[in-house]
Motif scaffolding. Structure first.
Motif, short mmCIF file in Angstrom:
data_model
loop_
_atom_site.label_atom_id
_atom_site.label_comp_id
_atom_site.label_asym_id
_atom_site.label_seq_id
_atom_site.Cartn_x
_atom_site.Cartn_y
_atom_site.Cartn_z
N ALA A 3 18.78 9.60 -24.90
CA ALA A 3 19.83 10.33 -25.61
C ALA A 3 20.05 9.77 -27.02
N GLN A 4 19.61 8.53 -27.24
CA GLN A 4 19.78 7.94 -28.57
C GLN A 4 18.64 8.30 -29.53
N LEU A 5 17.64 9.02 -29.02
CA LEU A 5 16.51 9.37 -29.89
C LEU A 5 16.80 10.66 -30.65
N PRO A 6 16.36 10.74 -31.92
CA PRO A 6 16.54 12.00 -32.65
C PRO A 6 15.76 13.13 -31.97
N ALA A 7 16.33 14.34 -32.02
CA ALA A 7 15.68 15.50 -31.40
C ALA A 7 14.31 15.74 -32.00
N THR A 8 14.15 15.41 -33.28
CA THR A 8 12.86 15.63 -33.95
C THR A 8 11.76 14.78 -33.33
N ILE A 9 12.10 13.59 -32.87
CA ILE A 9 11.11 12.73 -32.20
C ILE A 9 10.84 13.28 -30.79
N LEU A 10 11.94 13.56 -30.07
CA LEU A 10 11.81 14.05 -28.68
C LEU A 10 10.92 15.28 -28.59
N SER A 11 11.11 16.20 -29.55
CA SER A 11 10.40 17.47 -29.46
C SER A 11 8.91 17.34 -29.81
N LEU A 15 8.17 7.62 -38.64
CA LEU A 15 7.31 7.90 -37.49
C LEU A 15 7.01 9.39 -37.37
N LEU A 16 7.96 10.22 -37.81
CA LEU A 16 7.76 11.67 -37.73
C LEU A 16 6.46 12.10 -38.38
N ILE A 57 5.11 1.58 -28.68
CA ILE A 57 6.41 1.14 -29.20
C ILE A 57 7.38 1.06 -28.03
N GLU A 58 7.74 -0.16 -27.68
CA GLU A 58 8.65 -0.34 -26.55
C GLU A 58 10.09 -0.21 -27.04
N ASN A 59 10.95 0.36 -26.20
CA ASN A 59 12.37 0.57 -26.55
C ASN A 59 12.51 1.27 -27.90
N CYS A 60 11.87 2.42 -28.03
CA CYS A 60 11.80 3.11 -29.32
C CYS A 60 13.16 3.60 -29.80
N GLU A 61 14.19 3.60 -28.90
CA GLU A 61 15.53 4.00 -29.36
C GLU A 61 16.08 2.99 -30.36
N LYS A 62 15.42 1.84 -30.48
CA LYS A 62 15.88 0.82 -31.43
C LYS A 62 15.41 1.09 -32.86
N MET A 63 14.68 2.20 -33.06
CA MET A 63 14.25 2.55 -34.42
C MET A 63 15.47 2.90 -35.27
N THR A 64 15.47 2.42 -36.51
CA THR A 64 16.51 2.84 -37.45
C THR A 64 16.22 4.30 -37.84
N PHE A 76 -5.16 14.98 -18.82
CA PHE A 76 -6.34 14.45 -19.51
C PHE A 76 -7.59 15.25 -19.15
N ARG A 77 -7.75 15.53 -17.84
CA ARG A 77 -8.91 16.30 -17.39
C ARG A 77 -8.91 17.72 -17.96
N ALA A 78 -7.70 18.27 -18.13
CA ALA A 78 -7.59 19.65 -18.61
C ALA A 78 -7.57 19.72 -20.14
N ASN A 79 -7.84 18.58 -20.78
CA ASN A 79 -7.81 18.51 -22.25
C ASN A 79 -6.45 18.90 -22.83
N ARG A 80 -5.40 18.62 -22.08
CA ARG A 80 -4.06 18.90 -22.57
C ARG A 80 -3.30 17.60 -22.86
N PHE A 81 -4.00 16.49 -22.83
CA PHE A 81 -3.32 15.20 -23.00
C PHE A 81 -2.77 15.09 -24.41
N HIS A 82 -1.46 14.87 -24.49
CA HIS A 82 -0.78 14.87 -25.79
C HIS A 82 -1.00 13.52 -26.50
N HIS A 83 -1.13 13.58 -27.81
CA HIS A 83 -1.40 12.33 -28.56
C HIS A 83 -0.20 11.40 -28.60
N ALA A 84 1.00 11.94 -28.34
CA ALA A 84 2.21 11.09 -28.32
C ALA A 84 2.89 11.22 -26.97
N GLN A 85 2.89 10.15 -26.21
CA GLN A 85 3.50 10.15 -24.88
C GLN A 85 4.81 9.37 -24.94
#
Ligand SMILES: [Zn+2]
Length: 304
Positions: free
Chosen positions: A154-162, A133-134, A119-126, A17-26
């Motif tokens: 491991a249940q999350l799509p690679a597109t979300i993870l990346s 969400l992408l 979003i809690e337990n986001c692996e529950k997304m269809t 956050f201090r280095a202005n590198r804080f990502h909008h999606a954590q």
């Protein structure tokens, strides 16, 4: 609630956050009961706090809300209009839930500051929900933050993870969890150490008065091959089917010990296979004859 083992993760977040590198999606990944939600909630409250920049520049400052600005009082009252929580129990997170989040993100902030969705337990997304969400992930907007949590990355799509900044949330030093549990005056059981990586789960069991039931499961697992009367065991699992996972975990740990003490690898594998089958039947078979399933498992394990 201060969870001391989260400190390292919080330090890394404030540094970005201090280095202005804080990502909008954590994305916070870690076992059930490690404190991913507590971490997300505090981070969301900090991002909404009007004094956040003063807070993080103070000595040892972390991403914590000041607790006294207008935004923090809305948070404390539990109705901050710029914070949105998606929490599902059991069922899946559907495309409508995600559209709701996109709408929320697209509208201007009520407090003229940041907006945060958790979003809690986001692996529950269809699949459709993850695709929806992408779009939000690919088009980041200033002052809009998304915090996702999961115990099953491991249940999350690679597109979300990346497209998220991923943090592993874990108990790096079990002494911290042990000390924290001591302050809760939780009765000590020898098996508690198996769950030091999930301290909040232990706390929950204490609140639900489950610790003695779990201890009974542990004793059954320890003497399983010698036991012939499983009534108390069947009774506990019938009343709380989710505890069957704990019972099979205890048995699995017993088998690992037996392997170290000279059990043949073939016998070990057969026993683990029977255990996995027992667990799967408990989860999938409606109207399972539990007393019979337990007796069969005991018979199989006794004959290894
Ligand atoms: Zn504040």
């Amino acid at each position: 609630m201060a969870l001391p083992w989260l400190h390292d993760t919080q330090v890394r977040l404030v540094q970005s956050f201090r280095a202005n590198r804080f990502h909008h999606a954590q994305l916070f990944c870690g076992p059930v009961g490690v404190g991913k939600f507590a971490l997300s909630d505090e981070l969301a409250n900090a991002l909404l706090c009007q004094n956040i920049n003063e807070e993080i520049t103070s000595d040892n400052g972390l991403l914590k809300p000041c607790g006294h600005c207008k935004s923090c009082s809305l948070t404390l009252a539990g109705n901050h209009p710029d914070k949105r929580l998606t929490q599902v129990d059991g069922q899946s997170i559907g495309v409508d839930d995600i559209r709701g989040i996109s709408d929320f993100m697209n509208h201007s902030a009520a407090q003229n500051g940041n907006k945060v969705a958790i979003i809690e337990n986001c692996e529950k997304m269809t699949v459709a929900a993850a695709n929806a969400l992408l779009k939000t992930l690919e088009e980041p907007t200033n002052s809009r933050f998304l915090i996702l949590t999961t115990s099953q990355p491991a249940q999350l799509p690679a597109t979300i993870l990346s497209r998220c900044a991923k943090s592993e949330v874990k108990v790096t030093n079990t002494a911290l969890a042990e000390q924290w549990l001591q302050t809760l005056e939780i009765q000590h059981f020898s098996w508690l150490t198996l769950f030091y990586n999930q301290p909040l789960q232990i706390k929950k069991w204490q609140e639900q008065e489950q610790l003695n039931n779990i201890d009974t499961l542990y004793k059954f697992a320890t003497d399983f091959k010698q036991s012939h009367n499983f009534n108390a065991l069947v009774d506990i699992i019938n009343k709380q089917p989710e505890l069957v996972r704990i019972f099979t975990l205890f048995l699995s740990e017993q088998l690992k010990q037996q392997l170290l003490q000279g059990m043949s690898f073939d016998s070990y594998q057969n026993a683990q296979h029977a255990l996995a089958e027992f667990l799967q039947n408990n989860i999938q078979v409606l109207g399972l004859n539990l007393p019979l399933a337990v007796s069969r498992l005991a018979y199989t394990l006794r004959n290894q």
